[in-house]
Scaffold this motif. Structure first.
Motif, PDB file in Angstrom:
ATOM      1  N   ARG A  75       0.851  -1.188   0.000  1.00  0.00           N
ATOM      2  CA  ARG A  75       0.000   0.000   0.000  1.00  0.00           C
ATOM      3  C   ARG A  75       0.880   1.228   0.000  1.00  0.00           C
ATOM      4  O   ARG A  75       1.948   1.231   0.612  1.00  0.00           O
ATOM      5  CB  ARG A  75      -0.862   0.067   1.261  1.00  0.00           C
ATOM      6  N   VAL A  76       0.411   2.249  -0.678  1.00  0.00           N
ATOM      7  CA  VAL A  76       1.054   3.551  -0.580  1.00  0.00           C
ATOM      8  C   VAL A  76      -0.007   4.530  -0.120  1.00  0.00           C
ATOM      9  O   VAL A  76      -1.087   4.584  -0.704  1.00  0.00           O
ATOM     10  CB  VAL A  76       1.635   3.985  -1.942  1.00  0.00           C
ATOM     11  N   GLY A 112      -3.445   4.303  -2.171  1.00  0.00           N
ATOM     12  CA  GLY A 112      -3.806   3.221  -3.087  1.00  0.00           C
ATOM     13  C   GLY A 112      -3.163   1.912  -2.671  1.00  0.00           C
ATOM     14  O   GLY A 112      -2.251   1.891  -1.846  1.00  0.00           O
ATOM     15  N   SER A 113      -3.672   0.826  -3.238  1.00  0.00           N
ATOM     16  CA  SER A 113      -3.064  -0.460  -2.943  1.00  0.00           C
ATOM     17  C   SER A 113      -2.962  -1.277  -4.209  1.00  0.00           C
ATOM     18  O   SER A 113      -3.550  -0.929  -5.234  1.00  0.00           O
ATOM     19  CB  SER A 113      -3.881  -1.219  -1.902  1.00  0.00           C
ATOM     20  N   GLU A 114      -2.219  -2.348  -4.133  1.00  0.00           N
ATOM     21  CA  GLU A 114      -2.007  -3.190  -5.312  1.00  0.00           C
ATOM     22  C   GLU A 114      -3.263  -3.956  -5.692  1.00  0.00           C
ATOM     23  O   GLU A 114      -3.305  -4.640  -6.691  1.00  0.00           O
ATOM     24  CB  GLU A 114      -0.827  -4.142  -5.079  1.00  0.00           C
ATOM     25  N   ARG A 134      -4.180   0.273 -12.266  1.00  0.00           N
ATOM     26  CA  ARG A 134      -3.503   1.563 -12.191  1.00  0.00           C
ATOM     27  C   ARG A 134      -4.454   2.748 -12.243  1.00  0.00           C
ATOM     28  O   ARG A 134      -4.334   3.687 -11.478  1.00  0.00           O
ATOM     29  CB  ARG A 134      -2.526   1.696 -13.351  1.00  0.00           C
ATOM     30  N   ARG A 184      -6.416   3.015  -8.993  1.00  0.00           N
ATOM     31  CA  ARG A 184      -5.675   2.569  -7.817  1.00  0.00           C
ATOM     32  C   ARG A 184      -5.748   3.546  -6.655  1.00  0.00           C
ATOM     33  O   ARG A 184      -5.873   3.156  -5.511  1.00  0.00           O
ATOM     34  CB  ARG A 184      -4.220   2.339  -8.234  1.00  0.00           C
ATOM     35  N   TYR A 185      -5.652   4.819  -6.977  1.00  0.00           N
ATOM     36  CA  TYR A 185      -5.567   5.814  -5.903  1.00  0.00           C
ATOM     37  C   TYR A 185      -6.891   6.538  -5.724  1.00  0.00           C
ATOM     38  O   TYR A 185      -7.592   6.801  -6.689  1.00  0.00           O
ATOM     39  CB  TYR A 185      -4.479   6.836  -6.218  1.00  0.00           C
ATOM     40  N   PHE A 234      -6.227  -9.041  -6.397  1.00  0.00           N
ATOM     41  CA  PHE A 234      -6.030  -8.544  -7.760  1.00  0.00           C
ATOM     42  C   PHE A 234      -7.339  -8.666  -8.552  1.00  0.00           C
ATOM     43  O   PHE A 234      -7.385  -9.224  -9.628  1.00  0.00           O
ATOM     44  CB  PHE A 234      -4.894  -9.290  -8.457  1.00  0.00           C
ATOM     45  N   TYR A 242      -8.810  -6.808 -10.266  1.00  0.00           N
ATOM     46  CA  TYR A 242      -8.896  -6.134 -11.558  1.00  0.00           C
ATOM     47  C   TYR A 242      -8.370  -7.009 -12.688  1.00  0.00           C
ATOM     48  O   TYR A 242      -8.512  -6.676 -13.850  1.00  0.00           O
ATOM     49  CB  TYR A 242      -8.129  -4.799 -11.517  1.00  0.00           C
ATOM     50  N   LEU A 243      -7.756  -8.123 -12.359  1.00  0.00           N
ATOM     51  CA  LEU A 243      -7.163  -8.976 -13.392  1.00  0.00           C
ATOM     52  C   LEU A 243      -8.004 -10.218 -13.639  1.00  0.00           C
ATOM     53  O   LEU A 243      -8.608 -10.760 -12.719  1.00  0.00           O
ATOM     54  CB  LEU A 243      -5.777  -9.445 -12.934  1.00  0.00           C
ATOM     55  N   ASN A 249     -12.347  -6.946 -13.001  1.00  0.00           N
ATOM     56  CA  ASN A 249     -13.049  -5.682 -13.231  1.00  0.00           C
ATOM     57  C   ASN A 249     -12.017  -4.576 -13.100  1.00  0.00           C
ATOM     58  O   ASN A 249     -11.657  -4.181 -11.993  1.00  0.00           O
ATOM     59  CB  ASN A 249     -14.159  -5.499 -12.198  1.00  0.00           C
ATOM     60  N   PRO A 250     -11.528  -4.059 -14.235  1.00  0.00           N
ATOM     61  CA  PRO A 250     -10.449  -3.071 -14.155  1.00  0.00           C
ATOM     62  C   PRO A 250     -10.885  -1.772 -13.492  1.00  0.00           C
ATOM     63  O   PRO A 250     -10.058  -0.959 -13.137  1.00  0.00           O
ATOM     64  CB  PRO A 250     -10.069  -2.838 -15.623  1.00  0.00           C
ATOM     65  N   ASN A 251     -12.183  -1.606 -13.323  1.00  0.00           N
ATOM     66  CA  ASN A 251     -12.652  -0.346 -12.746  1.00  0.00           C
ATOM     67  C   ASN A 251     -12.897  -0.414 -11.249  1.00  0.00           C
ATOM     68  O   ASN A 251     -13.251   0.586 -10.640  1.00  0.00           O
ATOM     69  CB  ASN A 251     -13.961   0.077 -13.421  1.00  0.00           C
ATOM     70  N   LEU A 294       3.000  -0.426  -7.056  1.00  0.00           N
ATOM     71  CA  LEU A 294       1.868  -1.253  -6.664  1.00  0.00           C
ATOM     72  C   LEU A 294       1.413  -2.202  -7.771  1.00  0.00           C
ATOM     73  O   LEU A 294       0.354  -2.798  -7.663  1.00  0.00           O
ATOM     74  CB  LEU A 294       0.704  -0.360  -6.229  1.00  0.00           C
ATOM     75  N   ASP A 295       2.184  -2.324  -8.818  1.00  0.00           N
ATOM     76  CA  ASP A 295       1.814  -3.318  -9.823  1.00  0.00           C
ATOM     77  C   ASP A 295       2.127  -4.700  -9.280  1.00  0.00           C
ATOM     78  O   ASP A 295       3.116  -4.904  -8.604  1.00  0.00           O
ATOM     79  CB  ASP A 295       2.594  -3.070 -11.118  1.00  0.00           C
ATOM     80  N   LYS A 321      -0.651 -16.082 -13.974  1.00  0.00           N
ATOM     81  CA  LYS A 321      -1.973 -15.964 -14.582  1.00  0.00           C
ATOM     82  C   LYS A 321      -1.818 -15.640 -16.064  1.00  0.00           C
ATOM     83  O   LYS A 321      -0.880 -14.956 -16.463  1.00  0.00           O
ATOM     84  CB  LYS A 321      -2.736 -14.807 -13.950  1.00  0.00           C
ATOM     85  N   PHE A 345     -18.916  -7.726 -19.303  1.00  0.00           N
ATOM     86  CA  PHE A 345     -19.513  -7.630 -17.973  1.00  0.00           C
ATOM     87  C   PHE A 345     -20.210  -6.290 -17.730  1.00  0.00           C
ATOM     88  O   PHE A 345     -20.916  -6.128 -16.754  1.00  0.00           O
ATOM     89  CB  PHE A 345     -18.500  -7.937 -16.870  1.00  0.00           C
TER      90      PHE A 345
END
Lengths: 1035, 630
Positions: A582-583, A607-609, A613, A616-617, A663, A665-666, A691-693, B23-24, B30, B179
């Motif tokens: 986390r940052v 933000g966190s991992e 991107r 994220r914040y 993760f 978002y992936l 869900n990338p959003n 943070l990546d 995967k 989705f």
């Protein structure tokens, strides 16, 4: 990375400059005495020069001597409970300094995590408690001391195994529809993982204060971690002044608050027979009249045993001993506080294994050393080290499993071991016996789990330390400083397991003979050894820039920070084994004008991992204002009004603990060998769809408060709050049909839910010195919170459902069940005709006479899922309250705390609540179960007709909903301080002896006394009451 | 001013630490869907995923049961009493709700159960595959085309299964969803339109040259073929024309045309009825006891169902169109005569099924118009024209397929019998444990194979299933059940016969049905009026396709949407046989149990859309998607 280098360069620069900037100082020695309004010396008053370099503390006689060499013109005096005071510096002896009491605690420093404020300047909603108050509770775990101490904090002791007791904490309830507890900040470092466990590693006597931050203006700075509230723990620091040593010793006796009913054999057998008869199996289905007679007259305990297994395995008391030593001292260069705390908790079980000791036993040692150093004019360094070693022994099956097993074996079972069989003629032993007895339905009997399953020894070592530099940057501009902190926590648990197995034997069905047959293929095995290990670590880097300055009537307090967290959890499987990063960054500025107008601005950016991107914040701004009306000139004539502060805040704060898979978002697609068509060799498995959003949840919080101080004695604070989250992460259970093809468990979660939480808090505090010798205080606090799920994508049920929604519109954790129809007087089917004439058919089976009548809410004559109605208020109590007070008369002191909850209930089920588990486990309510005779005689009926197997009454319904409101004498302490002359005999300054107790009395509305309103239910360790005798000696 | 610069400098230094990459996530193995379609091997792997939800039918419904066979009037499941809280037990009690239906929710074993979730998942996988295959990285063009055709065909198959189970409760989904899509505009399609969509997919497969008619190497076992496309078309068009689904329209002409074309192209591409005993040393041996007199028709019929189709250019079995990948397990252990040395008997054929077998002269036993005089089927309405049938010797002179499909009182079996005989077993006493010939006696009181209301290894009805049971399998000869045949030419011929008769092509219909009868050694049906012919074709389906999961769906599609199954499914009967001291028997028909089966009502014509899904669909689209009665 670059910023770290920059900080390093600045620090190095400051070091170099530090030497050259040393200017010529004037040195004067000041002596004096500090007294209270009754002219009694006040010990422990901190005396600091205004420029902050020099300081000391008063001794037992209230005297101090201070060498002032930093050109300060004033000396500042402060002691807890008194108003701050400043006195001009003059060489030699000062006239006595008289401290005034600070009834409204306006001069108390309130810790806000990264910053602090005097209470008079606080604009947000913060509650605090000091460590010495928490120390009154003679309990093992810090979280157990918090109940009733902080308005707005809900505590629920859900698990009470000694040494592992777990109290769930909620700040103003919950901010989203999940069970999230607050963020814990210890000495300025966020501890986001296992925070409950982290608190376990700290004892009350090393704590200076605990604050809870309740509104957005105090939480916003912490960004994605702030929304669930923040619990700020500040440990004690060394004070400038002479060496102080404090030793405290306690001996405690712990006793369960509730004991489930345990029936005698005859009662048990009668109830089982009654159950069988109700099920249509006829009279004496399980026990013949002869057996019943045998159990009743009790003359042949061999053939007709009457065993109270609870008494056989459970001691009345468990012991606990604690010793704590605090050492503290300081000069202008170095201050330290050290503490060591040793605790031993004995087991509560009766064991008879002679080859090894399987009984529960725990030894904890924790220590802390806080060191503050002034390296030169510009640089201070600090080092805070703490560690914890816990050696825990439990029986091989674990303490809680054993406790739960007490109730499984019926009292009619012979045991716990098979008897020795001797030849009646020769006296020779035919069978040595000694094998563990069980029943057909009990897999692992208590005796075997306790005495023949080996034991575990867990060794927990936890190291938590912080090291940092504080650089005075006033060479750039006055009031500026930079702090860099590195903190780490490592925690490891090594477990040595010694396990063994044992033969199980069962008595044959023949009631006239005491013969046993072996059950199953289990074997008597020797101890086998095993070892396991788990480990986690947590690294945090924090850099903070502070600016603090006053210009005339204006004062400014500002900070900016950046924080990086790298956490590796104990999990060993992917993706949980990957570090959690986390940052966070943020800035805060507090402005005060003339102690009348206050403004505070905060913004967090974090933000966190967990997020993509672009999502994220999040930024979390907040603003708070305060107006101290009592300090206005036009109010100065009102002498009785000592405080009238209005506070308001609005802001946002975030949450990244949204129940998402890692993760989120992936996409998580994997390929593996195999699959239905061999020819194609591999197969693709689609798991989570990303869900990338998706982003952190944001809660918007509004708070309005008033602090009213009257007659310099009574303080009244009222806060009203409203929290709303409109982007709560929810599943798509109503928005997305299965026909789109992605299994809903893999379907992306979305920020689409709405959640609301509202409530208020009232705190009253009255404290008064009635005379020189008598001081009284009385506090009351009440908080109310109600949360509502406004939207979480719940699908409407069909129109034939009495309630088409079960989450939306209700509080989180809302329970649903059948409502018992009491229109016939008692809610039971009292005759077969009543069943027929009701025209009801039950989807879960055929109701018997004596079963519960459920309300057919949708009117279709079928009792099924469609007829369920809301029962209770959700998973949290809506009301939490406490009344506490104290009296100090000469050398005696008394403090008490009553604490309680209201508007809270739960539906219970399972063993002991239902009667059908194992060979029948009967609780208190079963004694007066429905029978035709009892009904005919109009005797009280406390339970539906007993059954041998699950009956239609054993459903989630309001008959099994227990009101969990309670009020409890949470804590009481009586102390006596021995005369100073006695203390001096052992070169001590102060000796105090005390008696204290925890959870001594509870008043509640539970439907039986089998288990308490707090705790985990029938089969879980109940909350303990504690009797304690202690002594504390100060040197 | 200077101060502000300094502050901003320091703050920006702090903020720079938040560099984006910090943070990546670390790579953890995967892959994404894009990665999948970028690599030929992974594209193939995704096609493999499209196959993943093909159900293994036959005995593989939970728990080693024949599912719809025992839920129809073909059979009674012994597990209804032994495991009353599971599949058949609950269905017989009508204990099913949209939220918890045994056929949907008990277990997802072997691809059965959870059809709604699983088939939609597979349909989406196929759609995704079809939408990406043209631009995907595939190493050769043949694979690309064949794989695309396979995905089309698999989608058609999953859709056909959804239609069979749920009826017209489904939308047509051509494209995979994103989705963020809005689902509110969606509507249920009519049964006919969904069938059209299925046929469109089948035609796409048939138009693909690279898709073979037959799998010829066992490495490719399980892959779909053009023959499957024809079989699906044949079946689904027949369904669309049937009363339950036709919405009052007459589609028989179309059903006739589609079936005629499908049948013709199947024949043209090498599919033919199984017409001779290939393993006479087994099936025509004395110890096979097939037919009272080593009947070759009985033998070939039993051989067909107990042997696996080989993957070869010119296999012995040219009738099977598509078979399951897996075998059906040890039938003698879980689906034959439980007493032999097994776990349970499982499927017990009903008296109703036994009654459906004609006598060898081609005459029905019972009056086809009204076979039973009472509701409970205990009073048979004998066909007065049948002179061959003797109710006192009911198992004589019957259709050869009867002897291949059912063990009845007095039939014999040579296999491992895991018990020694007691004297109450008059026909068999004395005999030790071992491999021997035993009379399968089902009369009341027979200690091993006698009728019993609750014993799991006994029979509930007086009969045992033998159709899928190898004649001599047992613990010492563990010949597993053959792979289950999803589609075979025999069914397509009967589909055609029915469609032709309904479309007034009586001559063609009779020719087709007579082909099936001839293979079984039964005389031709004579010329007769349409209604009567349809009755006889229905009965021929029942007999020829007995216990192959057709009856469950057939009785439904022959019913009107407002009808129910009270004639067929409400009461099913057992033959309670009493042995008289002189060794002769008396026969008494009685309901298998005293209470009726409650899964006959109107709502049981379909499975319910899972409750949560129906609730969702209602919320999203505002329309009620739930099937009637649920």
């Amino acid at each position: 990375m670059r910023s770290k280098i920059a900080i390093y360069i600045i620090c190095m620069g400051a070091f170099l400059l530090g030497g050259s900037l040393q200017a010529q100082q004037v040195s004067v020695v000041v002596t004096g005495k500090v007294l209270d309004k009754y002219n009694r010396p006040v010990p422990g008053v901190t005396v600091n020069s205004a420029n902050g370099r020099n300081g000391t503390a008063t001794n037992a006689a209230g005297d101090f001597t201070l060498q002032v060499d930093d050109n300060s013109e004033q000396l500042r005096f402060y002691a807890k409970g008194y108003a701050r005071q400043s006195v001009s510096v003059a060489g030699g002896a000062l006239p006595p300094v008289i401290l005034q009491t600070d009834a409204h605690k306006q001069d108390e420093v309130v810790q806000l995590g990264y910053s602090s404020q005097l209470r008079r300047e606080v604009t947000g909603a913060v509650a605090t408690v000091t460590g010495d108050v928490l120390e009154r509770s003679p309990v093992a775990n810090l979280t157990q001391t918090l109940a009733g101490r902080l308005p707005g904090l809900t505590t629920m002791e859900t698990y009470s195994e000694l040494s592992r007791a777990n109290t769930n904490l909620f700040v103003r309830g919950i901010s989203s529809a999940r069970q999230n507890g607050p963020l814990v900040i210890i000495d300025g470092i966020m501890c986001a993982y296992n925070s409950n466990q982290t608190l376990e590693y700290i004892s009350a006597n090393e704590i200076e204060s605990i604050s809870i931050l309740k509104d957005a203006s105090t939480q916003a700075l912490y960004g994605i971690q702030g929304a669930n509230g923040v619990l700020v723990v500040t440990t004690k620091r060394g004070q400038k002044g002479d060496l102080k040593v404090n030793v405290r010793m306690d001996q405690s006796f712990q006793e369960v608050t509730t004991k489930p009913t345990f029936y005698h054999s005859f009662d048990y057998a009668s109830m089982r027979n009654q159950a069988a008869e109700n099920d249509g199996l006829g009279k004496n289905y399980l026990f013949s009249e002869e057996q019943l007679k045998g159990y009743k007259d009790g003359s042949n305990k061999e053939l007709y045993p009457d065993n109270n297994w609870y008494e056989k395995y459970m001691n009345d008391l468990a012991m606990m001993q604690r010793v704590a030593v605090n050492v503290s001292a300081g000069s202008d260069k170095v201050q330290f506080f050290s503490n060591i705390n040793v605790m031993h908790q004995g087991g509560q079980f009766k064991t008879d294994q002679t080859k090894y000791n399987p009984n529960a036993n725990n030894v904890w040692v924790n220590y802390r050393s806080n060191l503050d150093m002034t390296l030169n004019k510009y640089i201070k360094a600090f080092l805070r080290l703490s560690g914890n070693v816990k050696r825990e022994r439990t029986p091989g099956s674990g303490n809680s499993t054993i406790y739960g097993s007490f109730f499984q074996m019926p009292p009619t079972t012979y045991g716990p071991l098979t008897p020795v069989v001797t030849d009646p003629a020769t006296g020779k032993i035919i069978n040595p016996g000694g094998q563990v007895i069980t029943t057909k339905n009990v897999g692992a009997p208590t005796y075997g789990m306790l005495n023949r399953s080996g034991y575990y020894r867990h060794t927990v070592t936890n190291i938590y330390s912080q090291v940092g530099l504080d650089v005075d940057m006033s060479f750039l501009t006055k009031g500026l400083s930079l702090t860099g902190t590195f903190a780490y926590q490592t925690n490891s648990v090594g477990s040595l397991g010694t396990t063994q197995n044992y033969e199980r034997w069962m008595r044959t069905d023949d009631p006239d003979e005491l013969t046993f047959i072996r059950k199953g293929s289990e074997n008597n095995t020797p101890l086998a050894y095993g070892k396991s290990h788990s480990y986690y670590y947590h690294l945090t880097y924090n850099a903070m820039l502070n600016y603090q300055r006053s210009f005339g009537k204006h004062s400014i307090n500002a900070l900016g920070y950046m924080f990086f967290q790298n956490l590796t959890k104990a999990d060993v499987g992917a993706p949980a084994l990957l570090p959690y990063n986390r940052v966070s960054s943020g800035a805060e500025a507090a402005y005060a004008y003339d102690s009348r107008y206050f403004l505070k601005l905060d913004v967090g950016y974090s933000g966190s991992e967990q997020y993509a991107r672009n999502a994220r914040y999040i930024a979390t701004p907040a603003v708070a204002v305060g107006w101290e009306v009592a300090n206005e000139h036009f109010m100065s004539s009102l002498d009785w009004l000592s405080q009238l502060k209005l506070r308001a805040s609005w802001g946002q704060t975030g949450n990244d603990q949204s129940g998402l898979a890692r993760f989120a978002y992936l996409d998580n697609v994997s390929i593996s060998g195999g699959g239905p068509i061999g020819y194609l060799q591999y197969v693709i498995k689609e798991n989570q769809t990303g869900n990338p959003n998706v982003q952190a949840e944001v809660s918007t919080k509004t708070n309005a408060g008033i602090d009213l101080g009257l007659f310099h004695a009574l303080t009244i604070s009222v806060d009203v709050f409203k929290e709303k989250m409109t982007n709560m992460v929810v599943a798509v259970s109503s928005k997305v049909p299965l026909y789109q093809g992605v299994p809903l468990g893999n379907y992306p979660r979305m920020n689409a839910g709405t959640f609301e939480n509202k409530g208020y808090e009232i705190a009253l505090n009255y404290t008064k010195d009635l005379s020189r010798d008598l001081n009284i205080s009385l506090c009351g606090q009440f908080s109310y919170q109600k949360n509502t799920i406004i939207n979480w994508n719940e699908a409407n049920r069909t129109a034939d459902y009495a309630y088409r929604k079960r989450e939306e519109g209700f509080s989180f954790g809302q329970e649903f069940g059948y409502l018992v129809d009491y229109s016939n007087g008692n809610g039971f089917f009292n005759s077969a005709e009543e069943i027929t004439s009701s025209k009801l058919s039950y989807s879960m089976g055929k109701p018997r006479v004596g079963d519960l009548i459920y309300k057919d809410l949708n009117g279709d004559h079928i009792i099924d899922d469609r007829d369920k109605a809301p029962i209770g208020n959700g998973m949290l109590p809506r009301q939490v309250y406490a009344i506490s007070g104290g009296v100090r008369y000469k050398a005696f002191d008394l403090n008490f705390l009553f604490q309680g909850t209201g508007e809270f209930s739960s539906i219970y089920g399972g063993q002991g609540v239902y009667e059908t588990d194992y060979d029948g486990v009967f609780g208190a309510r079963h004694a007066n179960a429905w029978t035709p005779e009892r009904y005919a005689n109009q005797e009280p009926i406390s339970y539906p007709a007993l059954s041998l197997k699950k009956s239609v009454s054993q459903e989630a319904n309001d008959f099994f909903s227990y009101n969990r409101s309670y009020i409890r004498l949470k804590n009481i302490e009586i102390g006596y301080t021995l005369p100073a002359s006695v203390a001096r005999r052992i070169t001590a300054e102060k000796i105090r002896v005390l008696l204290s107790g925890q959870n001594l009395f509870t008043w509640h509305h539970m439907k039986s006394d089998d288990f308490g309103p707090e705790g985990g239910g029938y089969t879980s360790f109940p909350v303990y009451k504690v009797y304690n005798i202690g002594v504390s000696v100060g040197f | 001013m200077k101060r502000i610069y300094i502050y901003s400098l320091l703050l920006s230094l702090l903020a720079m630490g938040a560099c984006k990459k910090a943070l990546d996530m670390a790579p953890d193995g995967k892959i994404s869907i894009n990665d999948v379609f970028a690599d030929s091997v992974k594209v193939g792997a995704f096609l493999n995923t499209c196959y993943a939800n093909l159900p293994v039918k036959g005995t593989r419904y939970f728990f080693w049961s024949r599912g719809p066979v025992a839920w129809s009037d073909d059979a009674w499941d012994t597990d209804a009493e032994s495991e009353p809280t599971l599949m058949a037990g609950r269905l017989y009690n009508g204990d099913a709700t949209a939220g918890n239906h045994p056929a949907l929710d008990i277990s997802t074993d072997a691809g059965n159960g959870k059809y709604w979730e699983r088939y939609w998942t597979s349909i989406r996988n196929c759609a995704l595959f079809i939408s990406r295959i043209d631009s995907a990285n595939v190493s050769n063009p043949t694979d690309r085309k064949r794989w695309r055709a396979e995905a089309h065909l698999l989608r058609a198959y999953y859709y056909s299964e959804l239609l069979k189970w749920f009826g017209a409760a489904v939308p047509v989904e051509r494209e995979p969803h994103n989705f963020t899509d809005d689902f509110s505009k969606l509507k249920k399609e009519s049964y006919y339109n969904v069938v059209k969509f299925i046929m469109e997919d089948c035609d796409a497969a048939l138009a693909t040259e690279e898709l073979p008619w037959r799998i010829t190497i066992s490495a490719e076992s399980g892959r779909v073929t053009k023959a499957l496309a024809e079989a699906i078309k044949s079946k689904m068009m027949l369904f669309a024309a049937s009363p339950l689904y036709n919405e009052g329209k007459n589609y028989w002409e179309e059903a006739y045309a589609v079936n005629k074309a499908s049948l013709a192209s199947l024949r043209a591409n090498g599919y033919a009825l199984y017409n001779k005993v290939n393993l006479p040393h087994i099936y025509l041996a004395e110890e096979a006891y097939l037919g009272p007199d080593k009947n070759p028709y009985t033998a070939l019929y039993n051989e067909y169902f107990t042997q696996v189709m080989a993957y070869a250019d010119n296999p012995i079995d040219k009738e099977t169109i598509f078979q399951s990948r897996d075998g059906q397990g040890n039938i003698w252990n879980i689906d034959g005569i439980g007493a032999q040395d097994g776990y349970k008997s499982g499927t017990c054929p009903t008296q109703e099924l036994v009654d459906a077998y004609e006598t060898i002269n081609g005459q029905p036993i019972l009056n086809p118009d009204n076979p039973y005089l009472d509701e409970k089927h205990t009073q048979p309405n004998y066909n007065t024209a049948n002179t061959q049938y003797n109710p006192a010797k009911p198992y004589e002179n019957r259709d050869p397929r009867f002897y291949a499909s059912i063990y009845y009182n007095g039939s014999k079996r040579k296999a491992w019998w895991g018990f020694s005989e007691v004297k109450e077993s008059y026909e068999n006493y004395p005999a030790p444990i071992g491999n021997r010939t035993r009379v399968v006696a089902t009369y009341l009181g027979e200690p091993q194979t006698g009728i019993s209301p609750s014993e799991r290894k006994a029979t509930r009805t007086g009969y045992f299933e033998r159709k899928f049971l190898h004649p001599n399998s047992g613990n010492d000869n563990p010949v597993g059940g053959a792979n289950y045949k999803y589609f075979r030419l025999g069914e397509v011929i009967l589909n055609f016969a029915e469609a032709a008769a309904e479309a007034d092509k009586l001559g063609e219909a009779r020719t087709a049905v007579n082909e099936i009868r001839a293979r079984a050694g039964m005389p031709d049906l004579p010329d007769m009026p349409k209604a009567q012919l349809i009755q006889r074709i229905h009965n021929e389906r029942r007999v020829e396709l007995a216990m192959e999961e057709h009856r469950y769906f057939d009785v439904r599609r022959w019913t009107s949407p407002t009808g129910d199954l009270s004639k067929t499914g409400k009461w099913v009967t057992a033959m309670e046989i009493t042995r008289k001291p002189d060794g002769t028997f008396t026969y008494k028909r009685r309901p298998v149990r005293e209470t009726e089966r409650r899964n006959y009502t109107n709502r049981f014509l379909w499975l319910p859309v899972p409750l949560a899904e129906a609730n969702r669909l209602l919320s999203i689209t505002g329309a009620n998607w739930q099937n009637t009665g649920w």
